[in-house]
Design an enzyme around this catalytic site. Structure first.
Site, PDB file in Angstrom:
ATOM      1  N   GLU A 162       0.814  -1.204   0.000  1.00 37.98           N
ATOM      2  CA  GLU A 162       0.000   0.000   0.000  1.00 37.98           C
ATOM      3  C   GLU A 162       0.853   1.263   0.000  1.00 37.98           C
ATOM      4  O   GLU A 162       2.088   1.212   0.083  1.00 37.98           O
ATOM      5  CB  GLU A 162      -0.947  -0.031   1.204  1.00 37.98           C
ATOM      6  CG  GLU A 162      -1.929  -1.197   1.113  1.00 37.98           C
ATOM      7  CD  GLU A 162      -2.936  -1.211   2.240  1.00 37.98           C
ATOM      8  OE1 GLU A 162      -3.961  -1.901   2.089  1.00 37.98           O
ATOM      9  OE2 GLU A 162      -2.719  -0.542   3.269  1.00 37.98           O
ATOM     10  N   CYS A 191      -1.912  -4.405  -5.680  1.00 36.35           N
ATOM     11  CA  CYS A 191      -2.519  -5.652  -5.200  1.00 36.35           C
ATOM     12  C   CYS A 191      -1.534  -6.812  -5.252  1.00 36.35           C
ATOM     13  O   CYS A 191      -0.594  -6.819  -6.038  1.00 36.35           O
ATOM     14  CB  CYS A 191      -3.743  -5.988  -6.028  1.00 36.35           C
ATOM     15  SG  CYS A 191      -5.073  -4.795  -5.895  1.00 36.35           S
ATOM     16  N   GLU A 250      -1.888  -9.763  -6.467  1.00 34.83           N
ATOM     17  CA  GLU A 250      -1.845 -10.447  -7.772  1.00 34.83           C
ATOM     18  C   GLU A 250      -0.877  -9.743  -8.717  1.00 34.83           C
ATOM     19  O   GLU A 250      -0.060 -10.398  -9.391  1.00 34.83           O
ATOM     20  CB  GLU A 250      -3.226 -10.486  -8.429  1.00 34.83           C
ATOM     21  CG  GLU A 250      -4.293 -11.206  -7.636  1.00 34.83           C
ATOM     22  CD  GLU A 250      -5.044 -10.279  -6.698  1.00 34.83           C
ATOM     23  OE1 GLU A 250      -4.428  -9.421  -6.019  1.00 34.83           O
ATOM     24  OE2 GLU A 250      -6.271 -10.392  -6.627  1.00 34.83           O
ATOM     25  N   CYS A 271      -9.631  -7.470  -8.163  1.00 33.58           N
ATOM     26  CA  CYS A 271     -10.159  -6.155  -8.579  1.00 33.58           C
ATOM     27  C   CYS A 271     -10.012  -6.004 -10.096  1.00 33.58           C
ATOM     28  O   CYS A 271      -9.315  -6.782 -10.753  1.00 33.58           O
ATOM     29  CB  CYS A 271      -9.433  -5.032  -7.844  1.00 33.58           C
ATOM     30  SG  CYS A 271      -7.793  -4.665  -8.503  1.00 33.58           S
TER      31      CYS A 271
END
Ligand code: THU
Length: 130
Positions: free
Chosen positions: A44, A53, A55, A88
């Site tokens: 983050e 993210c 992934e 997402c």
């Protein structure tokens, strides 16, 4: 089992997540066709839109380590808690870039249940450069 190996790698990766804002650690395990695994976690940022993210961390790391997209087989995501979450939209577009339409994307959590999708189920009619 192959599933448990992926799950354990993704769960361990989540323990390395940099999540001071969400406190929501996510891990991912990317499986290559030769069976090797590349892990990733979410990272983050104080400028929230720059959060990355798990992934995408795993996918970008695989490319950076010289793995070829044609070697990508499947991707397992681990998130803490009892709820299963799907990738997402940003991750789905990046997944489409590097995985085959019939590649398997698996969501896991701390419960026994898991859910999987084909890449083309996650992002039907995906954009690609003409
Ligand atoms: N996040 C993932 O790392 N993977 C997903 O599939 C969904 C959400 C993270 C969790 C938190 O860090 C948020 O995205 C920040 O954008």
């Amino acid at each position: 089992s192959a599933f448990m190996q992926l799950y354990n790698v993704a769960k361990q990766a989540a323990s390395r997540a940099y999540v001071p804002y969400s406190r929501f650690p996510v891990g991912a395990a990317l499986k290559l066709k030769d069976g090797s695994l590349i892990s990733g976690c979410n990272v983050e940022n104080a400028s929230y839109g720059l959060c990355n993210c798990a992934e995408r961390t795993a996918i970008f790391s695989a490319i950076a380590q010289g793995k070829q997209a044609t070697e990508f087989d499947s991707l397992l995501i681990y998130m803490p808690g009892e709820t299963l979450y799907s990738p997402c939209g940003a991750c789905r577009q990046v997944i489409v870039e590097f995985f085959a339409p019939d590649a398997e994307i698996i969501a896991t959590c701390d419960s026994e249940s898991s859910q999987s999708w084909r890449v083309d189920e996650l992002l039907p009619g995906a954009f690609s450069m003409p």
